[in-house]
Structures are given as C-alpha cells and as structure tokens.
Design a protein around this motif. Structure first.
Motif, short mmCIF file in Angstrom:
data_model
loop_
_atom_site.label_atom_id
_atom_site.label_comp_id
_atom_site.label_asym_id
_atom_site.label_seq_id
_atom_site.Cartn_x
_atom_site.Cartn_y
_atom_site.Cartn_z
N GLN A 251 1.03 -2.98 9.27
CA GLN A 251 1.62 -2.04 10.22
C GLN A 251 1.83 -2.67 11.59
N ALA A 252 1.01 -3.64 11.95
CA ALA A 252 1.14 -4.29 13.25
C ALA A 252 2.15 -5.43 13.23
N ALA A 253 2.66 -5.81 12.06
CA ALA A 253 3.60 -6.93 11.95
C ALA A 253 4.91 -6.58 12.66
N ALA A 254 5.49 -7.59 13.34
CA ALA A 254 6.71 -7.35 14.13
C ALA A 254 7.98 -7.53 13.32
N ASP A 255 7.93 -8.29 12.24
CA ASP A 255 9.14 -8.53 11.46
C ASP A 255 8.76 -8.74 10.00
N ASP A 256 9.78 -9.00 9.17
CA ASP A 256 9.55 -9.14 7.74
C ASP A 256 8.69 -10.36 7.42
N VAL A 257 8.86 -11.42 8.18
CA VAL A 257 8.05 -12.62 7.93
C VAL A 257 6.57 -12.33 8.15
N ALA A 258 6.28 -11.62 9.23
CA ALA A 258 4.89 -11.27 9.51
C ALA A 258 4.34 -10.30 8.47
N ARG A 259 5.19 -9.39 7.99
CA ARG A 259 4.73 -8.44 6.97
C ARG A 259 4.43 -9.15 5.65
N GLU A 260 5.26 -10.12 5.29
CA GLU A 260 4.99 -10.88 4.07
C GLU A 260 3.69 -11.67 4.20
N ALA A 261 3.44 -12.20 5.38
CA ALA A 261 2.19 -12.94 5.60
C ALA A 261 0.99 -12.01 5.50
N ALA A 262 1.12 -10.79 6.04
CA ALA A 262 0.03 -9.82 5.95
C ALA A 262 -0.23 -9.42 4.50
N ARG A 263 0.83 -9.31 3.71
CA ARG A 263 0.66 -8.96 2.31
C ARG A 263 -0.05 -10.08 1.54
N ALA A 264 0.32 -11.33 1.85
CA ALA A 264 -0.33 -12.46 1.19
C ALA A 264 -1.82 -12.53 1.54
N ASP A 265 -2.15 -12.29 2.81
CA ASP A 265 -3.56 -12.30 3.22
C ASP A 265 -4.33 -11.18 2.53
N ARG A 266 -3.70 -10.04 2.41
CA ARG A 266 -4.34 -8.90 1.72
C ARG A 266 -4.62 -9.24 0.27
N SER A 267 -3.66 -9.88 -0.39
CA SER A 267 -3.84 -10.24 -1.79
C SER A 267 -5.00 -11.22 -1.96
N ALA A 268 -5.08 -12.20 -1.06
CA ALA A 268 -6.18 -13.16 -1.15
C ALA A 268 -7.53 -12.48 -0.94
N ALA A 269 -7.57 -11.52 -0.01
CA ALA A 269 -8.83 -10.82 0.25
C ALA A 269 -9.24 -9.97 -0.95
N LEU A 270 -8.27 -9.31 -1.60
CA LEU A 270 -8.58 -8.49 -2.76
C LEU A 270 -9.12 -9.35 -3.91
N CYS A 271 -8.49 -10.49 -4.12
CA CYS A 271 -8.96 -11.36 -5.19
C CYS A 271 -10.35 -11.92 -4.88
N GLY A 272 -10.66 -12.06 -3.57
CA GLY A 272 -11.96 -12.60 -3.20
C GLY A 272 -13.09 -11.60 -3.31
N THR A 273 -12.78 -10.32 -3.46
CA THR A 273 -13.84 -9.31 -3.55
C THR A 273 -14.48 -9.26 -4.92
N ALA A 274 -13.81 -9.82 -5.93
CA ALA A 274 -14.35 -9.74 -7.28
C ALA A 274 -14.00 -11.01 -8.03
N SER A 275 -14.94 -11.47 -8.80
CA SER A 275 -14.70 -12.66 -9.62
C SER A 275 -14.04 -12.32 -10.94
N SER A 276 -14.02 -11.02 -11.28
CA SER A 276 -13.39 -10.57 -12.53
C SER A 276 -12.75 -9.21 -12.28
N PRO A 277 -11.83 -8.80 -13.15
CA PRO A 277 -11.18 -7.49 -12.97
C PRO A 277 -12.04 -6.31 -13.40
N ASP A 278 -13.22 -6.56 -13.90
CA ASP A 278 -14.06 -5.46 -14.39
C ASP A 278 -14.67 -4.67 -13.24
#
Length: 327
Positions: A192-219
């Motif tokens: 929401q704080a991103a100023a343009d599409d490039v910043a929004r894509e970067a925020a989405r990539a960081d979010r994805s990495a953080a989600l994958c880091g919260t669990a070692s498996s999908p269970d």
C-alpha cells in the motif's frame, strides 16, 4: 436503252477487231478496236445488270483519240441546298427571345385582417398566471440538477461482530500461525505504501519470501479460525472455508472442475464431512491440513487479481481435521 446500245456496239467492235486479227491486218488499229469493243461490251453488260438493282446510271462518251470514259453517279434523290440560303434562320426566334427584356417578379402582399371588438364590448387586460412556488422550468431543470453536488455514496459499516470474533482468536493462534499472519500484514503495508508498479512488485516478492520463511513445509497443525462458509453441491461434496484472526481465508475449491488436481472438496459420508456438517458460520474451530506451494505468492492464492491477493489474502487449503475450539 443506252446500256443496250453500248453493249451492242462493243460486240460489233469485238467482231471487227477479231476479224482484222484473223485476217492478219490487226496492227495497232486492230488492237485499239478490240480493246474498245471489250470495254464497251463489259461496261454495257455490267450496267444492264447493276442499274435495275440499285438505281445507278452509266453515261459513256468517246474522245477524239478513240478512247472511252466512264462515269458512275449515284442518285439518292436528296434535295440540295440552294446557294445563298440562310441555314441559321430557325435560330432567329431564340435570339429574339433572349434579347427581350425580363420583367421583375410581381410581389403579392397578403391582406391583413384587423379584429376589432364589437360595439359595446368591454375589454380588459388578462393578467398572466402567477408562477407556483413549486414550479420547475423543464428547460433549466437538468442544468440545476447538474450544478447540485452529488452526495458521496455511504460506506457500509464494518462487520464489528465478525472483527470482534476474529480478534478474540488471536491469543489461541500458534507461533507458526502468528508468523504467517505477521508476514501477510507487513507485505500489505509495504504494498500500500509503494509509489509505483515496480515498488509494488518488489513488495509482493518480499512478502512471498517472508511467507515461505515462516514454514519449512506446507502442513498446518491446529490453527485457530472461525467458520466462514459451508456449501454442499448436488453430489454431497462440501466446499468449506475458515477465516484466521487477521481475516485471511483458508478454503477449498468451490467446484469439482477446479478441484480435479488438488482434491480439496470434502467428500460426503466421510468423518470430516460429518464434523463440518455439525458446524455453522461463526463457530470457532481449530483446523489442520496443507497449503499448496505456488509462486508468486509462495502459496496458491484463490484471488484473481494481485491487488486482492495482497489486500484480502485467500489461499487454497486441503482440510484433514476440523475440531471445535475449546475455551
């Protein structure tokens, strides 16, 4: 008769010429006589054949040197103009008409009729009808309506009861569940704080990495949630969805076609179907199951747009166990 005489004379000359040739006294004179006879006979015979057919006449004459001339004339009977005749005479009336002076069009004025009151009649001015205070001129009604500001549409009030119920589940969330929800919250704030599409894509990539880091498996094991929706299709398969304390949705597919590979729909007659059948929307539960790994959000999202996937996250989930949350 002229043609016949010419033809006969030609035959006579031919006979004389032939006689002189046979007698050995031809010479130049005999040759001329023979030629003249041939010409006369041929011309006369041809004239007798042609003249009755197309009206041609043939006139013959002889010169001093014994030669012959022929002249053919076609008489079509067409009258010929006399010399000195004036061929442009018919155009005289047109020229005279063009030179005649033109008259201006006559303007006829329509008679005017004046209506006078009859003798003894009383006349008085009739006042115009007074305008009603509620009268609206149709010519200016649209302009007035356009000039008036349109009030903003009311914003529907938030579902306070649902928000309170979800917030009450936060203490019951496991450590892994809290890390999952925290990664989603930080990703939403950065997006929401991103100023343009490039910043929004970067925020989405960081979010994805953080989600994958919260669990070692999908269970997932014993995550606290509330029942969001329960739907059953004609075959008895159950589409089930729950909401986490932060509002994130975990859900099955809602139709068999989309669920061919993931097999998330709860089959009728199973123990899990019996447990879900005893629940209602808003009930607090603990759920176990598995997410589906898939980029670019780490886990398979059920949202169709990127904006929805970030602001209102929802993930496809295969439920293996559902139990009421004990206080």
């Amino acid at each position: 008769m002229q043609f016949l005489a010419a033809y006969s004379a030609g035959l006579v000359l031919l006979a004389i010429g032939l006689f002189r040739l046979l007698a050995g006294r031809g010479g130049a004179t005999g040759g001329l006589i023979l030629v003249a006879g041939l010409v006369l006979a041929a011309a006369g015979g041809a004239a007798m054949v042609i003249a009755p057919r197309d009206g041609q006449t043939l006139s013959l004459g002889f010169g001093d040197d014994g030669g012959s001339k022929s002249q053919e004339r076609l008489d079509d009977g067409a009258p010929q103009d006399e010399p000195g005749s004036n061929a442009a005479a018919p155009a005289a009336p047109a020229a005279a008409e063009a030179e005649a002076p033109t008259r201006p069009p006559r303007i006829i004025e329509a008679p005017t009729t004046t209506i006078r009151p009859a003798d003894g009649a009383v006349t008085e001015d009739v006042p115009a009808p007074a305008a009603s205070p509620d009268f609206v001129d149709p010519l200016t009604q649209d302009a007035q309506a356009a000039a008036e500001p349109t009030p903003p549409l009311p914003t529907p009030p938030p579902d306070d009861d649902r928000a309170v119920a979800l917030a009450s589940l936060a203490p019951a969330a496991s450590k892994k569940q809290k890390a999952f929800m925290e990664a989603l919250a930080k990703g939403r704030e950065a997006y929401q704080a991103a100023a343009d599409d490039v910043a929004r894509e970067a925020a989405r990539a960081d979010r994805s990495a953080a989600l994958c880091g919260t669990a070692s498996s999908p269970d997932v094991e014993n995550w606290a949630a509330t029942v969001e929706a329960i739907d059953t299709d004609p075959s008895g398969r159950i589409a089930f969805a729950v909401a986490l304390p932060d509002g994130t949705i975990l859900r099955t597919w809602n139709n068999p076609m989309s669920d061919l590979d993931d097999q998330t729909l709860v089959l009728a007659g199973t123990e899990l179907a019996g447990i879900i059948g005893g629940l209602k929307t808003g009930d607090a539960v603990r759920v176990s199951g598995s997410l589906f790994p898939e980029p670019p959000d780490c886990w398979r999202s059920s949202r169709l747009s990127v904006d929805q996937a970030i602001r209102e996250p929802s993930f496809i989930f295969r439920f293996t166990r559902v139990a009421r949350l004990q206080n």
